[in-house]
Motif scaffolding. Structure first.
Motif, PDB file in Angstrom:
ATOM      1  N   GLY A   1      -8.060  -2.639   9.225  1.00 50.06           N
ATOM      2  CA  GLY A   1      -6.674  -2.529   9.664  1.00 50.06           C
ATOM      3  C   GLY A   1      -5.596  -2.278   8.651  1.00 50.06           C
ATOM      4  O   GLY A   1      -4.559  -1.702   8.982  1.00 50.06           O
ATOM      5  N   TRP A   2      -5.762  -2.747   7.393  1.00 53.43           N
ATOM      6  CA  TRP A   2      -4.705  -2.577   6.403  1.00 53.43           C
ATOM      7  C   TRP A   2      -4.511  -1.090   6.112  1.00 53.43           C
ATOM      8  O   TRP A   2      -5.476  -0.344   6.034  1.00 53.43           O
ATOM      9  CB  TRP A   2      -5.056  -3.350   5.124  1.00 53.43           C
ATOM     10  CG  TRP A   2      -4.039  -3.197   4.045  1.00 53.43           C
ATOM     11  CD1 TRP A   2      -4.122  -2.426   2.925  1.00 53.43           C
ATOM     12  CD2 TRP A   2      -2.752  -3.829   4.003  1.00 53.43           C
ATOM     13  NE1 TRP A   2      -2.981  -2.519   2.178  1.00 53.43           N
ATOM     14  CE2 TRP A   2      -2.120  -3.380   2.821  1.00 53.43           C
ATOM     15  CE3 TRP A   2      -2.065  -4.701   4.837  1.00 53.43           C
ATOM     16  CZ2 TRP A   2      -0.850  -3.784   2.456  1.00 53.43           C
ATOM     17  CZ3 TRP A   2      -0.805  -5.104   4.478  1.00 53.43           C
ATOM     18  CH2 TRP A   2      -0.209  -4.656   3.301  1.00 53.43           C
ATOM     19  N   SER A   3      -3.283  -0.589   5.958  1.00 51.00           N
ATOM     20  CA  SER A   3      -2.031  -1.314   5.903  1.00 51.00           C
ATOM     21  C   SER A   3      -1.214  -1.206   7.190  1.00 51.00           C
ATOM     22  O   SER A   3      -0.003  -1.434   7.181  1.00 51.00           O
ATOM     23  CB  SER A   3      -1.195  -0.793   4.730  1.00 51.00           C
ATOM     24  OG  SER A   3      -0.986   0.615   4.905  1.00 51.00           O
ATOM     25  N   GLN A   4      -1.892  -0.896   8.266  1.00 49.46           N
ATOM     26  CA  GLN A   4      -1.194  -0.941   9.555  1.00 49.46           C
ATOM     27  C   GLN A   4      -1.181  -2.360  10.132  1.00 49.46           C
ATOM     28  O   GLN A   4      -0.320  -2.693  10.947  1.00 49.46           O
ATOM     29  CB  GLN A   4      -1.842   0.037  10.540  1.00 49.46           C
ATOM     30  CG  GLN A   4      -1.594   1.494  10.180  1.00 49.46           C
ATOM     31  CD  GLN A   4      -2.292   2.463  11.100  1.00 49.46           C
ATOM     32  OE1 GLN A   4      -3.271   3.105  10.731  1.00 49.46           O
ATOM     33  NE2 GLN A   4      -1.796   2.584  12.314  1.00 49.46           N
TER      34      GLN A   4
ATOM     35  N   ILE B   1     -18.208   5.123   1.031  1.00 52.13           N
ATOM     36  CA  ILE B   1     -17.505   4.120   1.833  1.00 52.13           C
ATOM     37  C   ILE B   1     -18.432   3.494   2.871  1.00 52.13           C
ATOM     38  O   ILE B   1     -19.099   4.194   3.635  1.00 52.13           O
ATOM     39  CB  ILE B   1     -16.281   4.744   2.524  1.00 52.13           C
ATOM     40  CG1 ILE B   1     -15.273   5.219   1.482  1.00 52.13           C
ATOM     41  CG2 ILE B   1     -15.624   3.740   3.480  1.00 52.13           C
ATOM     42  CD1 ILE B   1     -14.123   6.033   2.066  1.00 52.13           C
ATOM     43  N   TRP B   2     -18.414   2.168   2.919  1.00 55.08           N
ATOM     44  CA  TRP B   2     -19.113   1.411   3.950  1.00 55.08           C
ATOM     45  C   TRP B   2     -18.123   0.912   5.012  1.00 55.08           C
ATOM     46  O   TRP B   2     -18.390   0.977   6.204  1.00 55.08           O
ATOM     47  CB  TRP B   2     -19.863   0.230   3.334  1.00 55.08           C
ATOM     48  CG  TRP B   2     -20.587  -0.616   4.335  1.00 55.08           C
ATOM     49  CD1 TRP B   2     -20.258  -1.872   4.761  1.00 55.08           C
ATOM     50  CD2 TRP B   2     -21.782  -0.276   5.060  1.00 55.08           C
ATOM     51  NE1 TRP B   2     -21.143  -2.332   5.698  1.00 55.08           N
ATOM     52  CE2 TRP B   2     -22.099  -1.369   5.894  1.00 55.08           C
ATOM     53  CE3 TRP B   2     -22.607   0.857   5.079  1.00 55.08           C
ATOM     54  CZ2 TRP B   2     -23.212  -1.367   6.745  1.00 55.08           C
ATOM     55  CZ3 TRP B   2     -23.708   0.855   5.920  1.00 55.08           C
ATOM     56  CH2 TRP B   2     -23.999  -0.237   6.739  1.00 55.08           C
ATOM     57  N   ALA B   3     -16.985   0.399   4.583  1.00 53.03           N
ATOM     58  CA  ALA B   3     -15.938  -0.079   5.495  1.00 53.03           C
ATOM     59  C   ALA B   3     -14.597   0.156   4.828  1.00 53.03           C
ATOM     60  O   ALA B   3     -14.510   0.336   3.608  1.00 53.03           O
ATOM     61  CB  ALA B   3     -16.133  -1.551   5.832  1.00 53.03           C
ATOM     62  N   TYR B   4     -13.525   0.127   5.622  1.00 56.40           N
ATOM     63  CA  TYR B   4     -12.204   0.444   5.072  1.00 56.40           C
ATOM     64  C   TYR B   4     -11.117  -0.411   5.717  1.00 56.40           C
ATOM     65  O   TYR B   4     -11.397  -1.304   6.509  1.00 56.40           O
ATOM     66  CB  TYR B   4     -11.910   1.937   5.203  1.00 56.40           C
ATOM     67  CG  TYR B   4     -11.737   2.485   6.608  1.00 56.40           C
ATOM     68  CD1 TYR B   4     -10.488   2.864   7.088  1.00 56.40           C
ATOM     69  CD2 TYR B   4     -12.834   2.684   7.447  1.00 56.40           C
ATOM     70  CE1 TYR B   4     -10.324   3.412   8.364  1.00 56.40           C
ATOM     71  CE2 TYR B   4     -12.693   3.235   8.720  1.00 56.40           C
ATOM     72  CZ  TYR B   4     -11.433   3.586   9.180  1.00 56.40           C
ATOM     73  OH  TYR B   4     -11.279   4.124  10.427  1.00 56.40           O
ATOM     74  N   GLY B   5      -9.859  -0.125   5.328  1.00 57.61           N
ATOM     75  CA  GLY B   5      -8.744  -0.903   5.851  1.00 57.61           C
ATOM     76  C   GLY B   5      -8.634  -2.275   5.207  1.00 57.61           C
ATOM     77  O   GLY B   5      -8.185  -3.229   5.833  1.00 57.61           O
ATOM     78  N   LEU B   6      -8.997  -2.360   3.932  1.00 58.82           N
ATOM     79  CA  LEU B   6      -8.941  -3.623   3.190  1.00 58.82           C
ATOM     80  C   LEU B   6      -7.810  -3.567   2.174  1.00 58.82           C
ATOM     81  O   LEU B   6      -7.607  -2.556   1.504  1.00 58.82           O
ATOM     82  CB  LEU B   6     -10.264  -3.881   2.475  1.00 58.82           C
ATOM     83  CG  LEU B   6     -11.455  -4.166   3.400  1.00 58.82           C
ATOM     84  CD1 LEU B   6     -12.774  -3.974   2.664  1.00 58.82           C
ATOM     85  CD2 LEU B   6     -11.360  -5.581   3.969  1.00 58.82           C
TER      86      LEU B   6
ATOM     87  N   ASP C   1       0.830  -1.205   0.000  1.00 59.90           N
ATOM     88  CA  ASP C   1       0.000   0.000   0.000  1.00 59.90           C
ATOM     89  C   ASP C   1       0.868   1.261   0.000  1.00 59.90           C
ATOM     90  O   ASP C   1       0.856   2.059   0.947  1.00 59.90           O
ATOM     91  CB  ASP C   1      -0.935  -0.007   1.216  1.00 59.90           C
ATOM     92  CG  ASP C   1      -2.051   1.023   1.113  1.00 59.90           C
ATOM     93  OD1 ASP C   1      -2.209   1.623   0.040  1.00 59.90           O
ATOM     94  OD2 ASP C   1      -2.746   1.227   2.130  1.00 59.90           O
ATOM     95  N   PRO C   2       1.638   1.491  -1.077  1.00 57.10           N
ATOM     96  CA  PRO C   2       2.607   2.597  -1.084  1.00 57.10           C
ATOM     97  C   PRO C   2       1.983   3.977  -0.937  1.00 57.10           C
ATOM     98  O   PRO C   2       2.660   4.917  -0.509  1.00 57.10           O
ATOM     99  CB  PRO C   2       3.301   2.449  -2.446  1.00 57.10           C
ATOM    100  CG  PRO C   2       2.315   1.707  -3.297  1.00 57.10           C
ATOM    101  CD  PRO C   2       1.637   0.753  -2.362  1.00 57.10           C
ATOM    102  N   HIS C   3       0.701   4.131  -1.270  1.00 52.88           N
ATOM    103  CA  HIS C   3       0.052   5.436  -1.168  1.00 52.88           C
ATOM    104  C   HIS C   3      -0.795   5.570   0.094  1.00 52.88           C
ATOM    105  O   HIS C   3      -1.476   6.592   0.276  1.00 52.88           O
ATOM    106  CB  HIS C   3      -0.813   5.690  -2.403  1.00 52.88           C
ATOM    107  CG  HIS C   3      -0.051   5.593  -3.690  1.00 52.88           C
ATOM    108  ND1 HIS C   3       0.957   6.477  -4.027  1.00 52.88           N
ATOM    109  CD2 HIS C   3      -0.126   4.696  -4.712  1.00 52.88           C
ATOM    110  CE1 HIS C   3       1.458   6.142  -5.220  1.00 52.88           C
ATOM    111  NE2 HIS C   3       0.823   5.070  -5.640  1.00 52.88           N
ATOM    112  N   GLY C   4      -0.779   4.545   0.950  1.00 53.34           N
ATOM    113  CA  GLY C   4      -1.530   4.612   2.198  1.00 53.34           C
ATOM    114  C   GLY C   4      -3.029   4.663   2.014  1.00 53.34           C
ATOM    115  O   GLY C   4      -3.755   5.248   2.836  1.00 53.34           O
ATOM    116  N   ASN C   5      -3.533   4.019   0.960  1.00 53.13           N
ATOM    117  CA  ASN C   5      -4.951   4.133   0.647  1.00 53.13           C
ATOM    118  C   ASN C   5      -5.866   3.411   1.630  1.00 53.13           C
ATOM    119  O   ASN C   5      -7.003   3.835   1.849  1.00 53.13           O
ATOM    120  CB  ASN C   5      -5.204   3.599  -0.762  1.00 53.13           C
ATOM    121  CG  ASN C   5      -4.603   4.489  -1.829  1.00 53.13           C
ATOM    122  OD1 ASN C   5      -4.609   5.706  -1.709  1.00 53.13           O
ATOM    123  ND2 ASN C   5      -4.050   3.880  -2.872  1.00 53.13           N
ATOM    124  N   GLY C   6      -5.384   2.327   2.226  1.00 53.20           N
ATOM    125  CA  GLY C   6      -6.239   1.540   3.096  1.00 53.20           C
ATOM    126  C   GLY C   6      -6.834   2.330   4.243  1.00 53.20           C
ATOM    127  O   GLY C   6      -8.000   2.148   4.609  1.00 53.20           O
TER     128      GLY C   6
END
Length: 378
Positions: free
Chosen positions: A266-269, A219-224, A175-180
């Protein structure tokens, strides 16, 4: 209801490379092995690189082929293409025709694909008498892709009648751009839209970030990272997501039907329950209900369905899933969102790329080499 007046952006994700574990564990502790239902895989048809599928009108199953064709699986086998966009898509990297879905009344058919420029696209067709009406085609969502991998694109209608779209972090690795974790992009997210409520779509008013000026309303959910396949339990309405890991951990995420959205997976942490490259776990992290490592033969979790068919009573209520590299079909026994056991069904779909649920709840396994097999009682 809030209306979008422009085509918006989405992007997808699957990384079908590397190596996964035969050992499996829940997010909290190792799940006990359970007695597996006795099943067999019955090959019912051969397609050209099948990539996805959905239950269709009249008890049929509609199969997407990666190059851009859609064919109907009926009592007499796989028919000739009912849709062909092969001149509009590309199969370089992880691209192609990657998702198909009907609305609840089989009145509209949706496709998710990457076009010749690598742009993720969701299109809609009206359906009459079980047949696609080509002249009704319209584009619902588009977005240019930054990379040729992680072009997922699974689409499904939820029990609420809204269209859910799962897309990854945009590609490359790590995830180089921190999109998650960035709520100002659709990448690395589960989206929820109303395609019939506006042009090109409407935002459901109860989406979790509608009132947040720093977040996208879709957005419904994130960190994927790479949610290649997701599904709703036909019995409970619960949401289950197979999210492909980076290097070490594959995960399955779960949300109850009562969820109001906004989950951070959680992604990308995080990669599964493990901090990724020394990152700190977010305070609102929702850990997976199941994870497994990559010390074995697999590499990419292929999310499936909770079995609600009638042919295999011993399988009822279990979540059936697989892995692209391993191919073994496994199940999770779950109670109230907790995994209580894991089973190996003892069958292998080869390079499994998708599972498909038919109208009566029976499940099919798609192998990217061409096989379409139904899970039958042994």
């Amino acid at each position: 209801m809030k209306i979008r007046t422009r085509s918006s952006a989405i992007i997808g994700a699957i990384c079908l490379v590397a190596s996964l574990a035969l050992t499996t564990a829940s997010a909290d502790e190792p799940a006990a092995p359970r007695q597996a239902a006795k099943v067999t895989l019955k090959k019912v048809a051969t397609a050209q690189n099948p990539s996805a599928g959905t239950a269709g009108p009249g008890g049929t199953v509609w199969i997407a082929e990666r190059a851009g064709t859609v064919r109907v699986l009926g009592a007499k086998g796989l028919g000739e293409p009912v849709l062909d966009i092969s001149g509009e898509t590309t199969t370089d990297g992880e691209r192609g025709l990657l998702g198909v879905a009907f609305d609840k009344r089989f009145a509209h058919f949706y496709i998710s694909f990457t076009n010749l420029e690598g742009t993720s696209t969701v299109d809609e067709f009206a359906v009459r008498g079980g047949k696609i009406q080509p002249n009704t085609r319209r584009t619902v969502l588009t977005q240019t892709q930054p990379y040729s991998n992680h072009n997922g694109g699974d689409i499904k209608f939820g029990p609420d009648g809204y269209l859910y779209i799962a897309f990854g972090d945009g590609g490359a690795g790590g995830d180089p751009h921190g999109n998650g974790q960035n709520l100002d992009t659709l990448l690395g997210k589960m989206l929820r839209i109303d395609p019939s409520g506006g042009k090109p779509y409407a935002i459901p008013p109860d989406n979790p970030f509608v009132d947040d000026p720093d977040a996208r309303d879709e957005i419904w959910a994130y960190g994927l990272r790479n949610p290649w396949r997701f599904s709703f339990d036909a019995g409970t309405g619960d949401l289950l997501i197979g999210d492909v890991g980076q290097s070490d951990w594959e995960e399955i995420d779960w949300a109850p039907a009562s969820s109001k959205g906004g989950e951070n997976y959680g992604w990308s942490q995080m990669e599964g329950t493990h901090p990724f490259r020394g990152a700190t776990e977010p305070a609102n992290h929702v850990p997976p209900v199941h994870e497994y490592d990559r010390t074995g033969l697999g590499c990419s979790v292929i999310g499936g369905f909770v079995y609600r068919g009638k042919a295999i009573p011993d399988l009822k209520g279990q979540y059936v899933f697989s892995d692209y590299c391993d191919g073994t079909v496994r199940t999770l026994h779950m109670e109230n969102g907790k995994v209580t056991g894991v089973s190996d069904l003892g069958v292998n779909g080869g390079e499994t790329v998708s599972l498909v649920q038919g109208c009566k709840g029976e499940l099919y396994v798609l192998g990217i080499a061409g096989s379409i097999s139904r899970i039958d009682p042994a």
